[in-house]
Design a protein around this motif. Sequence first.
Motif, PDB file in Angstrom:
ATOM      1  N   ALA A   8       0.844  -1.210   0.000  1.00 46.42           N
ATOM      2  CA  ALA A   8       0.000   0.000   0.000  1.00 46.42           C
ATOM      3  C   ALA A   8       0.868   1.245   0.000  1.00 46.42           C
ATOM      4  CB  ALA A   8      -0.914  -0.014   1.229  1.00 46.42           C
ATOM      5  N   LEU A   9       1.960   1.208   0.791  1.00 42.22           N
ATOM      6  CA  LEU A   9       2.854   2.365   0.859  1.00 42.22           C
ATOM      7  C   LEU A   9       3.472   2.647  -0.518  1.00 42.22           C
ATOM      8  CD1 LEU A   9       4.003   4.328   2.915  1.00 42.22           C
ATOM      9  CD2 LEU A   9       5.931   2.813   3.223  1.00 42.22           C
ATOM     10  N   GLY A  56       1.048   4.023  -2.926  1.00 42.83           N
ATOM     11  CA  GLY A  56       0.759   5.431  -2.657  1.00 42.83           C
ATOM     12  C   GLY A  56       1.833   6.329  -3.258  1.00 42.83           C
ATOM     13  N   VAL A  57       3.114   5.955  -3.051  1.00 43.40           N
ATOM     14  CA  VAL A  57       4.197   6.785  -3.585  1.00 43.40           C
ATOM     15  C   VAL A  57       4.114   6.864  -5.101  1.00 43.40           C
ATOM     16  CG1 VAL A  57       6.685   6.984  -3.821  1.00 43.40           C
ATOM     17  CG2 VAL A  57       5.729   6.321  -1.641  1.00 43.40           C
ATOM     18  N   GLY A  80       1.375   9.090  -6.194  1.00 40.26           N
ATOM     19  CA  GLY A  80       1.738  10.495  -6.054  1.00 40.26           C
ATOM     20  C   GLY A  80       2.668  10.947  -7.165  1.00 40.26           C
ATOM     21  N   LEU A  81       3.634  10.086  -7.542  1.00 41.59           N
ATOM     22  CA  LEU A  81       4.594  10.487  -8.573  1.00 41.59           C
ATOM     23  C   LEU A  81       3.965  10.516  -9.954  1.00 41.59           C
ATOM     24  CD1 LEU A  81       7.806   8.572  -7.464  1.00 41.59           C
ATOM     25  CD2 LEU A  81       7.359  11.005  -7.333  1.00 41.59           C
TER      26      LEU A  81
END
Lengths: 291, 110
Positions: free
Chosen positions: B6-7, B10-11, B14-15
Motif C-alpha cells: 500500500a505504501l 501510494g508513492v 503520487g509520482l
Amino acid sequence: MSIGRAQEPRRDGSMSLLVDMSSTALDPGYEEAARRNPASEGRHGRRSPAILLALTLIGLSTGVVAVQTRRDADKASSVRRALVADVQDRTRATDALSAQATTLRAEVSLVRRDALSKNAAGRALAAQVALLELVTAEVPVRGPGIVVVLEDAVSAERSASGDGRIFDRDIQDVVNALWAAGAEAISINGQRFTSLTAIRSAGDAVLVDLRPLASPYRVSAVGRVDTLEPAFVDSATARRFKTWTSLYGLGFSVTRQDALRLPAAPDPVLRHAVAVSPAPADPAPGSGGSS
Amino acid sequence: MIPALALVLGVLAGLVFEPTVPVSLQPYLPIAVVAALDALFGAVRAQLDGIFNERVFVVSFVSNVLVAALVVFLGDQLGVGGQLSTGVVVVLGIRIFTNAAAIRRHVFHA
C-alpha cells in the motif's frame, strides 16, 4: 542513546531533553495498550483498512511533496535564467547606446570646430576648447611616454595577509607620482584617468570608476619621455616599489614607448553650459579688407 | 507485505498522477510528511517489538500530522516560522533515527 540509558538517574538535567526524545521515540501508547490487553494485537490487525488507508496516504503525500519540490526548483531556475537573459539584453542595449553617444559626440565636435573657424574670436575659443579637451581627457591621446607595469606576486609567494597583492593605494601612489613627474595623460589597462576618477578596492579586486581590473596593471603615461622617465624613476614611490619587488615578489617595471595611444574617458557629463553669442563671420579673403 | 505494498502504491500514485495541492496547504505538506514518517517508523518498530496496536498507530499518525502542521502554522503567524519548523524537523528526525536504529537491531540482530 539507547533506551537503557534513560533508566539511570542523571545528575544534570541538561541532557534530559535529548534522552527523553530518544526514549519516547517509540510511542509509549504501544506499551500501555500492550499492557492493558496483552492477548490482542497479533498479525491480523495489520491488514485493517484504516492502516492500509493511512499507509497509502503517507505514500501519496511523500510522492506529492517530492513532485512539488522538483517543480518549485524548476520554476526558480527558470526565473533565474529569465533574469540573466534580461540583464544581458539591457547590457547590450546600453553598450549600443554608449557607442552611439560617442559617435554623436565626435560629430558635434566636428560641427563645433567648423562653426568656430568662421572668425578670430571663434578660432581662439576653439584653441582653448582643444586644450581643455586634452586636459580633461575628452579626446583620445597619442604620443610618446612610459608604461609602468605592476603585478601581483605569484600566488605561491602571497601570504595570508595579502602582502603580495597590489592594493588600490599602490596604484594611487603610482598615478600621483606620474602626474607629479610631468605626465600629460594617464590610462590604466585601457581606462583613461580624469580628475574625477576614483581608484578603490572591493575585496580582492581593484576598481577604477567601478570597473574591476585584474593584475597585471599597465599604467601608460604620455609625456616628454626624457624628463618624465627620470623624474618618475627617482621618485619615492618608484624606489619603494623597487624594494618591494625583492621583499614581496611584486612585479614592477618601467619602459619607454614611442607611440602610446590612450583612449578618451567614457561618457562625460554635461553640468553647465553658457550660450556663445553669434559673432559676424570674417569677410572672405578675396573680397578686400585685411583678414 | 500488504501494508508495504500500500505504501509503495501510494508513492507511485503520487509520482504518476501529480495531484496539485491547494496553495494554502503547500507550505505545511513537507512537515506533515515528516511527521507521518515518524509515526510510520514508530509503527514498524512496535510491530517488530510485538506490541503493535492499530488504534495507537492511527491516532499517533493523525495527531502527529495535525500537531506538526499546527505548530508550523502558529510559527508563521508569530513570525518564527522558519525556526519552529527547524525545531520540529530536528525532533522528528531524532525520533525517526532512534526508531530506525531499533528496527535495524531487530532485522539484522546487529
